[in-house]
Write a protein that holds these residues in place. Structure first.
Motif, PDB file in Angstrom:
ATOM      1  N   ILE B  34       1.231  -0.780   0.038  1.00  0.00           N
ATOM      2  CA  ILE B  34       0.166  -0.146  -0.176  1.00  0.00           C
ATOM      3  C   ILE B  34       0.863   0.910  -0.071  1.00  0.00           C
ATOM      4  O   ILE B  34       1.572   1.545   0.801  1.00  0.00           O
ATOM      5  CB  ILE B  34      -1.225   0.198   1.431  1.00  0.00           C
ATOM      6  CG1 ILE B  34      -2.159  -1.502   1.134  1.00  0.00           C
ATOM      7  CG2 ILE B  34      -1.955   1.322   1.236  1.00  0.00           C
ATOM      8  CD1 ILE B  34      -3.198  -1.291   2.724  1.00  0.00           C
ATOM      9  N   THR B  36       0.614   5.488  -0.233  1.00  0.00           N
ATOM     10  CA  THR B  36      -0.031   6.854   0.128  1.00  0.00           C
ATOM     11  C   THR B  36       0.747   7.798   0.258  1.00  0.00           C
ATOM     12  O   THR B  36       0.145   8.867   0.874  1.00  0.00           O
ATOM     13  CB  THR B  36      -1.347   6.429   0.504  1.00  0.00           C
ATOM     14  OG1 THR B  36      -0.639   6.384   1.863  1.00  0.00           O
ATOM     15  CG2 THR B  36      -1.763   5.025   0.372  1.00  0.00           C
ATOM     16  N   THR B  41      -3.056   7.060  -5.374  1.00  0.00           N
ATOM     17  CA  THR B  41      -3.197   5.599  -4.045  1.00  0.00           C
ATOM     18  C   THR B  41      -2.421   4.402  -5.259  1.00  0.00           C
ATOM     19  O   THR B  41      -2.925   4.266  -6.145  1.00  0.00           O
ATOM     20  CB  THR B  41      -4.608   5.917  -4.060  1.00  0.00           C
ATOM     21  OG1 THR B  41      -5.086   6.917  -3.152  1.00  0.00           O
ATOM     22  CG2 THR B  41      -5.424   4.770  -2.334  1.00  0.00           C
ATOM     23  N   GLY B 118      -2.897   5.061   4.029  1.00  0.00           N
ATOM     24  CA  GLY B 118      -2.572   4.055   3.670  1.00  0.00           C
ATOM     25  C   GLY B 118      -1.717   3.190   5.613  1.00  0.00           C
ATOM     26  O   GLY B 118      -1.969   2.197   5.469  1.00  0.00           O
TER      27      GLY B 118
END
Ligand code: ZN
Lengths: 223, 379
Positions: B34, B36, B41, B118
């Motif tokens: 992930i 961010t 994103t 995130g």
């Protein structure tokens, strides 16, 4: 059973059960450490309650109102937890948890006590406040929101309240809260769900636009 | 400093994580990453060094009217894009969420409010799945992206170490010496003011071009003369080189371009935008590669890796190819989708840390907007 998460003020996480109430709860008042503490707190309530993830029927998210940076951490966590479990996300207005806890305490304290209309106020930073107006509780013990949540300058509150509590001759109690209990948030969700009440929208209640101004073209560097 | 080295794996048990049952698959871990840290994103899924999914949702369009990335706008978009991006990545990889072995997430550096989305999402995901979590460094992730480009089919040779890495985007401009991806990364230099990508955006505004500036300047510059105007090369004078040998500065360049354009406008002349764009771009690229090649020479490292969104700029790639060839340096440029900020690179770095024997991060890490590159994994 539900996992409930709220980061609209500090951070609060709880596991609740409709019949047994709050099974485990962790709260941290620090408004700057949401991202740091949220994981440990979720793990802690799971461990303490000994509730298996598969037993959870949903994940409750406090949607605010709240200052944006922190608010998002809890909503993001609640959404991905729900996604991983394949269970629904249950969005609840955070102020409802404050009102619920207040009215529940009042009802428990004095037998037959009338619950006075309530104005919930929380810090919105930048010299502004978030507010919601409640008339009392319904037959399930759920708070009945008359107006809000809204964003206001502190000195505009009296006029707003007078308007919101018009039907009560302007009589109300004001509650300034710095903490939101995820346990209370979870119980609002449990009771609402059991009664088939609608939930709020799955949208963060920022109540403020990102404060930026569109560019008017470049500024001169030479005078 | 001292990030965990794979030669001395830490055996400390993290406070309250440690997934209970199955031992972690350390040979071919399936990792969901992930990312961010800025306005993308990114959700990526890798198995070892094999790329399975790379989903990127960008809020770039929303920033266009402001002429640059607005942190609050980016952070709001991350929250809205997170779940859809995870779903899309799972579909792309053809896996179920409960099959993954670990979650990997960018802890920093980057925009604090954006990173926090995130971090919160990743922690909850890992706990819900009862899987370990690895908090990793964004910049080192850019280097890790190169591992995915080689692919399982062995289409190209894996990157050798040590390597010099030049990472250039709208959020960072850094020169790294990477001796070991999971154990030894050193920051040689970075921008002391604007990131190179920011300079492109700001000069684009001066020239009346839309955001993001890079592609527009690139397009205009193609028709211009890069030698038409001699714009300053920041931190390349001998006195600056003593203290800032591998550092960058683009703020002065941006002002110099604005001055030049205003002078022409004030004189009632038509601004030769193609020449300005080409000359500006040449100044940026010249400094970037000049310092990167110097680092290769100084450290005796015949390898240069490029990463970051500015790699999309045609002239960066062109000049990099020219100068590395002339200097006998091997040049590595991952595909563009792995150069811009993405979750696959974060998953790739997480997988490397797992394969190196690193223990998971504890659940207490936060978002660190200034995380140093020496901290490859946040414990
Ligand atoms: Zn980047």
């Amino acid at each position: 059973m539900l996992l409930a998460i709220d980061t609209s003020a500090g951070t609060s996480v709880a596991i609740v059960d409709r019949d047994r109430g709050i099974l485990a709860e962790r709260s941290e008042v620090d408004t700057m450490r949401h991202a740091e503490v949220i994981g440990g707190m979720i793990q802690a309530v799971l461990d303490e309650s000994a509730v298996a993830r598969a037993e959870l029927s949903g994940v409750v998210a406090g949607m605010g109102p709240g200052p944006f940076t922190g608010l998002r951490v809890g909503i993001a966590a609640a959404r991905t937890f729900a996604l991983a479990l394949g269970r629904p996300l249950v969005p609840i207005v955070s102020h409802d948890a404050i009102a619920f806890a207040h009215f529940a305490a009042e009802a428990a304290g004095v037998a037959g006590a009338r619950t006075a209309p309530l104005l919930v106020v929380t810090d919105a930073r930048r010299r502004e406040v978030y507010w919601s107006a409640y008339s009392g509780v319904d037959e399930l013990g759920l708070p009945v929101r008359l107006d809000g949540p809204g964003l206001a300058k502190p000195d505009a509150l009296p006029a707003l309240a007078l308007d919101a509590f018009d039907a009560f001759d302007g009589a109300f109690e004001r509650l300034d809260a710095a903490e939101i209990s995820a346990g209370a948030l979870g119980m609002v969700a449990e009771l609402s769900f059991a009664a088939g009440r609608p939930f709020t929208a799955d949208e963060p209640l920022y109540l403020r636009s990102p404060d930026v101004t569109p560019s008017n073209g470049p500024k001169r560097v030479t005078r | 400093m001292s990030s965990p080295s794979h030669t001395t794996p830490s055996h400390t048990t993290p406070s309250h994580t440690t997934p209970s049952h199955t031992p972690l698959n350390r040979t071919d871990p399936l990792v969901l990453g992930i990312e961010t840290s800025c306005d993308e994103t990114g959700i990526g899924i890798v198995r070892g060094t094999t790329l399975l999914a790379n989903v990127i949702a960008s809020s770039m369009d929303e920033h266009a009217r402001y002429g640059g990335v607005v942190p609050e706008v980016a952070a709001r978009a991350h929250l809205e894009e997170m779940s859809p991006a995870i779903h899309a990545a799972l579909a792309e990889a053809g896996i179920r969420l409960d099959e993954i072995d670990a979650v990997s997430v960018t802890s920093g550096p980057g925009l604090a409010g954006a990173l926090m989305v995130g971090v919160g999402a990743a922690k909850a995901l890992a706990i819900a799945l009862d899987k370990p979590i690895y908090a990793v460094n964004h910049l080192v992730g850019h280097v890790g992206a190169d591992l995915l480009a080689t692919g399982a089919d062995g289409a190209s040779e894996p990157l050798q170490y040590p390597t010099i890495a030049l990472l250039v985007s709208g959020g960072h401009t850094s020169l790294l010496l990477v001796r070991d991806l999971t154990g030894d990364v050193e920051l040689l230099g970075e921008t002391i003011d604007d990131a190179a990508g920011e300079a492109f955006d700001k000069v684009a505004r001066v020239l009346g071009l839309p955001y993001p500036g890079g592609p527009h300047i690139d397009r205009l510059a193609a028709a211009g003369n890069p030698k038409a105007i001699r714009f300053p090369r920041g931190l390349t004078l001998p006195k600056d080189m003593a203290k800032h040998r591998y550092d960058f500065s683009f703020s002065g360049l941006k002002t110099a371009v604005a001055r030049w354009v205003e002078k022409a406008q004030d004189a009632g002349e038509e601004v030769p935008v193609a020449d300005v764009a080409a000359s500006f771009r040449e100044a940026v690229v010249d400094v970037l590669l000049g310092k990167a090649i110097a680092a290769c020479a100084d450290y005796g490292v015949p390898r240069l890796l490029l990463g970051g969104g500015v790699v999309a700029n045609a002239r960066v790639r062109e000049l990099a190819a020219e100068r590395t060839a002339a200097a006998g340096i091997e040049l590595r440029i991952p595909p563009l989708s792995l150069c811009t900020d993405n979750g696959a690179m974060i998953a790739a770095l997480g997988a490397q840390l797992i394969m190196a024997g690193n223990e998971p991060s504890s659940l207490d890490f936060g978002a660190d907007s200034t995380l140093p590159v020496t901290e490859i994994q946040v414990r």
